[in-house]
Design an enzyme around this catalytic site. Sequence first.
Site, mmCIF file in Angstrom:
data_model
loop_
_atom_site.group_PDB
_atom_site.id
_atom_site.type_symbol
_atom_site.label_atom_id
_atom_site.label_comp_id
_atom_site.label_asym_id
_atom_site.label_seq_id
_atom_site.Cartn_x
_atom_site.Cartn_y
_atom_site.Cartn_z
ATOM 1 C CB CYS A 203 81.789 16.351 47.755
ATOM 2 S SG CYS A 203 81.304 18.066 47.986
ATOM 3 C CG HIS B 67 82.292 14.570 51.418
ATOM 4 N ND1 HIS B 67 83.265 15.540 51.456
ATOM 5 C CD2 HIS B 67 81.137 15.207 51.135
ATOM 6 C CE1 HIS B 67 82.707 16.708 51.211
ATOM 7 N NE2 HIS B 67 81.414 16.538 51.018
ATOM 8 C CG ASN C 264 81.733 19.947 52.506
ATOM 9 O OD1 ASN C 264 82.646 19.602 51.757
ATOM 10 N ND2 ASN C 264 80.463 19.697 52.254
HETATM 11 O O1 UT7 Z 1 79.241 18.186 50.174
HETATM 12 C C1 UT7 Z 1 77.878 18.313 50.122
HETATM 13 C C2 UT7 Z 1 77.501 19.737 50.502
HETATM 14 N N1 UT7 Z 1 76.291 19.783 51.246
HETATM 15 C C3 UT7 Z 1 76.220 19.717 52.582
HETATM 16 O O2 UT7 Z 1 77.185 19.601 53.273
HETATM 17 C C4 UT7 Z 1 74.825 19.886 53.195
HETATM 18 C C5 UT7 Z 1 74.270 18.773 53.993
HETATM 19 N N2 UT7 Z 1 73.216 19.321 54.822
HETATM 20 C C6 UT7 Z 1 73.467 19.824 56.047
HETATM 21 O O3 UT7 Z 1 74.571 19.765 56.530
HETATM 22 C C7 UT7 Z 1 72.307 20.441 56.818
HETATM 23 O O4 UT7 Z 1 71.100 20.255 56.112
HETATM 24 C C8 UT7 Z 1 72.516 21.952 57.119
HETATM 25 C C9 UT7 Z 1 73.642 22.122 58.114
HETATM 26 C C10 UT7 Z 1 72.827 22.719 55.831
HETATM 27 C C11 UT7 Z 1 71.252 22.553 57.734
HETATM 28 O O5 UT7 Z 1 70.910 21.838 58.904
HETATM 29 P P1 UT7 Z 1 69.406 21.363 59.125
HETATM 30 O O6 UT7 Z 1 69.355 20.731 60.438
HETATM 31 O O7 UT7 Z 1 69.014 20.552 57.917
HETATM 32 O O8 UT7 Z 1 68.663 22.750 59.195
HETATM 33 P P2 UT7 Z 1 67.462 23.292 58.287
HETATM 34 O O9 UT7 Z 1 67.948 23.610 56.921
HETATM 35 O O10 UT7 Z 1 66.318 22.341 58.436
HETATM 36 O O11 UT7 Z 1 67.120 24.636 59.014
HETATM 37 C C12 UT7 Z 1 66.602 24.671 60.364
HETATM 38 C C13 UT7 Z 1 66.484 26.137 60.777
HETATM 39 C C14 UT7 Z 1 65.801 27.012 59.745
HETATM 40 O O12 UT7 Z 1 64.996 27.934 60.445
HETATM 41 P P3 UT7 Z 1 63.426 27.707 60.551
HETATM 42 O O13 UT7 Z 1 62.902 27.634 59.169
HETATM 43 O O14 UT7 Z 1 63.267 26.405 61.316
HETATM 44 O O15 UT7 Z 1 62.965 28.920 61.334
HETATM 45 C C15 UT7 Z 1 66.933 27.744 59.098
HETATM 46 O O16 UT7 Z 1 66.550 28.987 58.586
HETATM 47 O O17 UT7 Z 1 67.794 26.680 60.984
HETATM 48 C C16 UT7 Z 1 67.906 27.906 60.246
HETATM 49 N N3 UT7 Z 1 69.282 28.067 59.814
HETATM 50 C C17 UT7 Z 1 70.223 28.646 60.580
HETATM 51 N N4 UT7 Z 1 70.176 29.186 61.796
HETATM 52 C C18 UT7 Z 1 71.325 29.677 62.313
HETATM 53 C C19 UT7 Z 1 69.854 27.650 58.656
HETATM 54 N N5 UT7 Z 1 71.160 27.952 58.641
HETATM 55 C C20 UT7 Z 1 71.413 28.580 59.828
HETATM 56 C C21 UT7 Z 1 72.591 29.109 60.402
HETATM 57 N N6 UT7 Z 1 72.495 29.642 61.655
HETATM 58 N N7 UT7 Z 1 73.779 29.093 59.781
#
Ligand code: UT7
Length: 339
Positions: free
Chosen positions: A124, A266, A296
């Site tokens: 990225c 980005h 993204n």
């Molecule tokens: O260019 C670089 C590429 N990388 C990125 O863009 C990633 C940067 N990171 C992020 O944008 C965020 O970390 C995410 C959007 C990927 C995730 O958001 P978060 O607030 O960090 O969520 P999390 O990973 O801490 O997950 C929280 C909960 C989890 O459930 P539990 O364990 O709390 O029960 C996940 O399983 O949300 C759940 N979850 C979802 N729920 C509904 C994860 N993905 C989803 C989803 N829909 N799509």
Amino acid sequence: MASAVFQGPGRMKRAVFAGTGSYLPARRMTNADLERMVDTSDAWIVQRTGIRERRIAAPGEATSDLALPAARAALADASLAAEDLDAIIVATMLGDRLVPATAARIQADLGARRAAAFDLNAACTGFIYALAAGAAGIKSGLFRNALVIGSECNSRMVDWTDRNTCILFGDGAGAAVLAAADGAGGSDILAFELGCDGAKADLIAVEAGGTRLPTTPETAAAGRHFLTMNGREVFKFAVNSICRMLTDLCARNGIALNDIALCVPHQVNYRVIEACCERVPLPLDRFYLNIDRCGNTSAASIPIALDEAVRAGRLARGDLLCLLGFGAGMTWGSALVRW
Ligand code: UT7
């Protein structure tokens, strides 16, 4: 981590932005569409990322097919012909084919007979790295005009059964023409910072398909050709990188944060940018964001957003513009431009 820092222009030629262009494939994939594919919801995606829809390339539409209209628009904007180009640099994570470079196909399709053509993969951050390569070529006198493209077909690399990643990514392309300028005027690239912390290489990766783990029926069946990511760690890395790059850029160039008219980051996650605004601090309206419409798009995200910002009249002559990238590697990069 240490970074490579480039301050210009010194006694060398100046590299200026001569034109920009972008292209998004026609198909829109909304969060409602994703609700039918994985266990997610529009509310979760909007609240956690700010994304409402993303564009997806049509079957058969490859990385160079997205890049070409963006490249043509940038050339038209610069009032240059393809034959005027000395170099075509394509930042991408996944080209049309493994060999040859996607830039070679673009060179032929544009009819840029004189241009050297190569791809560059800094994920990225790729567009910032490619911009630095193009600008360095111009400043040294090697090139007069360089076409720098970020183009991604992320939809081909995403596991559409993995809700942790598939909701984030989109396809698209953006391009900029850089030109040598002898006198004053033009949108001058003043400084770059480029860096990489290779010890964090596993945070975002595609495991199979390279020399470490060549493609086999087993790797394909196990889904090891899909992109995997440690979302939380990438989130922290993104906030830390953007905040530190902005602060350092100001210190090195003797400017105040408030002197920056526009940041084009980005487009990773709306919450990442919000967190940066609070920490740096800088008002949110100093950041150009299109993540709600594009998701993204990896190496394409900065040049698409830059082109949109230009078309929307968000930059006036003389404004200080800051481009901010980070991504797999883990890489980071920034550029300071006097528009
Ligand atoms: O260019 C670089 C590429 N990388 C990125 O863009 C990633 C940067 N990171 C992020 O944008 C965020 O970390 C995410 C959007 C990927 C995730 O958001 P978060 O607030 O960090 O969520 P999390 O990973 O801490 O997950 C929280 C909960 C989890 O459930 P539990 O364990 O709390 O029960 C996940 O399983 O949300 C759940 N979850 C979802 N729920 C509904 C994860 N993905 C989803 C989803 N829909 N799509």
